[in-house]
Scaffold this active site. Sequence first.
Site, PDB file in Angstrom:
ATOM      1  N   GLY A 130       0.828  -1.218   0.000  1.00  0.00           N
ATOM      2  CA  GLY A 130       0.000   0.000   0.000  1.00  0.00           C
ATOM      3  C   GLY A 130       0.856   1.259   0.000  1.00  0.00           C
ATOM      4  O   GLY A 130       0.597   2.206  -0.749  1.00  0.00           O
ATOM      5  N   CYS A 148      -8.157  -8.138   8.519  1.00  0.00           N
ATOM      6  CA  CYS A 148      -7.471  -6.888   8.902  1.00  0.00           C
ATOM      7  C   CYS A 148      -7.950  -6.409  10.268  1.00  0.00           C
ATOM      8  O   CYS A 148      -7.286  -5.588  10.901  1.00  0.00           O
ATOM      9  CB  CYS A 148      -7.682  -5.825   7.849  1.00  0.00           C
ATOM     10  N   GLU A 163      -5.948   0.370   2.416  1.00  0.00           N
ATOM     11  CA  GLU A 163      -6.288  -0.157   3.745  1.00  0.00           C
ATOM     12  C   GLU A 163      -5.236  -1.222   4.010  1.00  0.00           C
ATOM     13  O   GLU A 163      -5.173  -2.214   3.287  1.00  0.00           O
ATOM     14  CB  GLU A 163      -7.708  -0.725   3.666  1.00  0.00           C
TER      15      GLU A 163
HETATM   16  P1  NAP Z   1       0.222  -7.467  -0.847  1.00  0.00           P
HETATM   17  O1  NAP Z   1       1.554  -8.096  -0.900  1.00  0.00           O
HETATM   18  O2  NAP Z   1       0.135  -6.121  -0.259  1.00  0.00           O
HETATM   19  O3  NAP Z   1      -0.347  -7.457  -2.346  1.00  0.00           O
HETATM   20  C1  NAP Z   1      -1.646  -6.940  -2.646  1.00  0.00           C
HETATM   21  C2  NAP Z   1      -1.680  -6.516  -4.109  1.00  0.00           C
HETATM   22  O4  NAP Z   1      -0.834  -5.398  -4.302  1.00  0.00           O
HETATM   23  C3  NAP Z   1      -1.176  -7.593  -5.053  1.00  0.00           C
HETATM   24  O5  NAP Z   1      -1.964  -7.518  -6.218  1.00  0.00           O
HETATM   25  C4  NAP Z   1       0.242  -7.176  -5.346  1.00  0.00           C
HETATM   26  O6  NAP Z   1       0.606  -7.543  -6.623  1.00  0.00           O
HETATM   27  C5  NAP Z   1       0.162  -5.656  -5.280  1.00  0.00           C
HETATM   28  N1  NAP Z   1       1.425  -5.073  -4.835  1.00  0.00           N
HETATM   29  C6  NAP Z   1       2.021  -5.268  -3.634  1.00  0.00           C
HETATM   30  N2  NAP Z   1       3.150  -4.551  -3.543  1.00  0.00           N
HETATM   31  C7  NAP Z   1       3.271  -3.885  -4.715  1.00  0.00           C
HETATM   32  C8  NAP Z   1       4.226  -2.986  -5.231  1.00  0.00           C
HETATM   33  N3  NAP Z   1       5.290  -2.609  -4.521  1.00  0.00           N
HETATM   34  N4  NAP Z   1       4.053  -2.500  -6.468  1.00  0.00           N
HETATM   35  C9  NAP Z   1       2.984  -2.874  -7.197  1.00  0.00           C
HETATM   36  N5  NAP Z   1       2.036  -3.722  -6.779  1.00  0.00           N
HETATM   37  C10 NAP Z   1       2.177  -4.227  -5.550  1.00  0.00           C
HETATM   38  O7  NAP Z   1      -0.812  -8.347  -0.058  1.00  0.00           O
HETATM   39  P2  NAP Z   1      -1.111  -9.904  -0.098  1.00  0.00           P
HETATM   40  O8  NAP Z   1      -0.496 -10.588  -1.255  1.00  0.00           O
HETATM   41  O9  NAP Z   1      -2.573  -9.973  -0.008  1.00  0.00           O
HETATM   42  O10 NAP Z   1      -0.514 -10.468   1.256  1.00  0.00           O
HETATM   43  C11 NAP Z   1       0.783 -10.210   1.719  1.00  0.00           C
HETATM   44  C12 NAP Z   1       0.730  -9.677   3.125  1.00  0.00           C
HETATM   45  O11 NAP Z   1      -0.169  -8.563   3.200  1.00  0.00           O
HETATM   46  C13 NAP Z   1       0.166 -10.647   4.138  1.00  0.00           C
HETATM   47  O12 NAP Z   1       1.116 -11.513   4.654  1.00  0.00           O
HETATM   48  C14 NAP Z   1      -0.421  -9.746   5.162  1.00  0.00           C
HETATM   49  O13 NAP Z   1       0.553  -9.360   6.101  1.00  0.00           O
HETATM   50  C15 NAP Z   1      -0.848  -8.524   4.435  1.00  0.00           C
HETATM   51  N6  NAP Z   1      -2.288  -8.404   4.202  1.00  0.00           N
HETATM   52  C16 NAP Z   1      -2.990  -7.541   4.948  1.00  0.00           C
HETATM   53  C17 NAP Z   1      -4.343  -7.403   4.747  1.00  0.00           C
HETATM   54  C18 NAP Z   1      -5.133  -6.446   5.548  1.00  0.00           C
HETATM   55  O14 NAP Z   1      -6.332  -6.458   5.431  1.00  0.00           O
HETATM   56  N7  NAP Z   1      -4.526  -5.620   6.313  1.00  0.00           N
HETATM   57  C19 NAP Z   1      -5.004  -8.147   3.782  1.00  0.00           C
HETATM   58  C20 NAP Z   1      -4.264  -9.028   3.025  1.00  0.00           C
HETATM   59  C21 NAP Z   1      -2.914  -9.131   3.239  1.00  0.00           C
HETATM   60  P3  NAP Z   1       1.746  -8.620  -6.847  1.00  0.00           P
HETATM   61  O15 NAP Z   1       1.388  -9.807  -6.002  1.00  0.00           O
HETATM   62  O16 NAP Z   1       1.677  -8.863  -8.299  1.00  0.00           O
HETATM   63  O17 NAP Z   1       3.004  -7.959  -6.402  1.00  0.00           O
END
Ligand code: NAP
Length: 493
Positions: free
Chosen positions: A211, A267, A230
């Site tokens: 984010g 979350c 979020e």
């Molecule tokens: P994420 O790593 O934040 O990825 C979510 C989306 O954003 C994916 O489509 C990802 O694409 C993209 N993205 C992430 N970093 C990016 C960047 N630097 N540049 C461009 N696009 C980017 O979340 P996640 O895969 O759902 O889960 C990973 C971690 O996020 C979990 O272990 C957890 O800690 C956290 N999470 C938190 C919540 C919450 O509600 N707070 C919900 C879900 C996950 P790509 O995969 O193609 O990079």
Amino acid sequence: MKDSTPLEIDEALQKAQIAFQTYKNTSGAQKAILLRMIASEIENLGNVLITTAMEESNLPEGRLVGERGRTVGQLRLFADLLSEGSWVEASIDTAIPDRTPAPKPDIRKMLFPLGNIVVFGASNFPLAFSTAGGDTASALASGCTVIVKAHPAHPETSTLVAGAIWKALEKCNLPKEIFAHLYGRSADVGKNLVLHPLTNAVAFTGSFLGGKALFDLANQRKKPIPVFAEMGSINPVLLLPEALKNRAESIATQFAGSITLGAGQFCTKPGILIGIESPDLDVFTNYLAQNISAIKPATMLYDGIAHNYDYQRLITLAQTGVRLEAESATIAEKDQAMPTIASVAAQDFLKNSTLHEEVFGAFALIIRCKNKQEMQEIVQDLEGQLTATIIAEPDELLANRDLVEDLKAIVGRIVFNSVPTGVEVCYSMHHGGIFPATTDSRFTSVGASAIKRFARPICLQGFPEQMLPPELQSTNPLNIWRLVNGKWNNDKV
Ligand code: NAP
């Protein structure tokens, strides 16, 4: 699924820009029909949607059936909002031509859609916060076009839902390009979408790192755009002494369920439980430990999240002063989250920023304070959060207004005597919070007000009646509530 190329991304946005010229002038009634049609088409997908989502997300059938209900319920809630019409906040100040010393002009204002919205599907809600989830529903409701980047953990589920949206657009005789669906396993797809000059705003649910990276990119653009991210939260719970004395066992049972719900992948999962040292806090800790040992590990959404959970959990357990209180008695298999409770003294927590980080999964930390002052010190030291919870007897709550005031300074929702998981989709919900929980605490990503993220006010001064949108016309053809010369009414001017 292959990653969308820069050419495909550009094409989707160019086409969305053209479609927006039609869609932005579509009436609230027509948009309501579209949202209801999308809901019906999602239901028409039947069991294949549930089985596909089960396969891709490891979530159980009951949860996904419930999530589908939430998804179509959200779409219908926004349809109701559009049918009622007053969400546009129409405001009319009629002219006073003979006012002295200067005449007052006729001034009218309402909310208009922003344009092309990029939505990042969330991993932890393959239906309710993905392709046709809350972000897409609220953006379409506002009159914006939507470009979804499907989460790589559930591409097939997303493809099925995208098909339902296109079917609904066709049935409503609206351009297909109002909605686009892209894929990406590499961060480049997301980056290119945020940097594209025709993108007007971004909605995201996921990690803080993701984010914040997208937020920073959006602010580095020649023309910065809003990113409604979020991102995560440790959702503090304050356990006040009288409540623990009277009902430690039932509170422990309730929180064991909330901490481990959906393998802790929410979350709003309660991440820290703050209590004042006493025999009652020990009794509570023991009950919670018993409950946690009896809960079986569940498979997480995908291997990366499971790996992150294990890593974060072990890092947290290795910090100075942290004591493991309980783990599940069942051994976790590959990609399963081991339900875990640990505890730490308040002073150790205050000194160590690692303990303030979200452990995304079935983990919670009990913080033992010496007295109320220490509890207050912790609350004042916490960063922004989505939610906070107070467990107290009613008189105890009244006697601790100062704690409530401290919580108001950091959170978007305060829960009294319940659990923070289970975010109701309704008119009064606020699912947001101070940074780093979100990038803009004034807005919510859940509930009817989520539509406000994708609209902005435009003021029309001295315009002839036939050039005004129906919401601002003097005859009030839609019979909606408006602020006329500072007073609410639903009458003509
Ligand atoms: P994420 O790593 O934040 O990825 C979510 C989306 O954003 C994916 O489509 C990802 O694409 C993209 N993205 C992430 N970093 C990016 C960047 N630097 N540049 C461009 N696009 C980017 O979340 P996640 O895969 O759902 O889960 C990973 C971690 O996020 C979990 O272990 C957890 O800690 C956290 N999470 C938190 C919540 C919450 O509600 N707070 C919900 C879900 C996950 P790509 O995969 O193609 O990079």
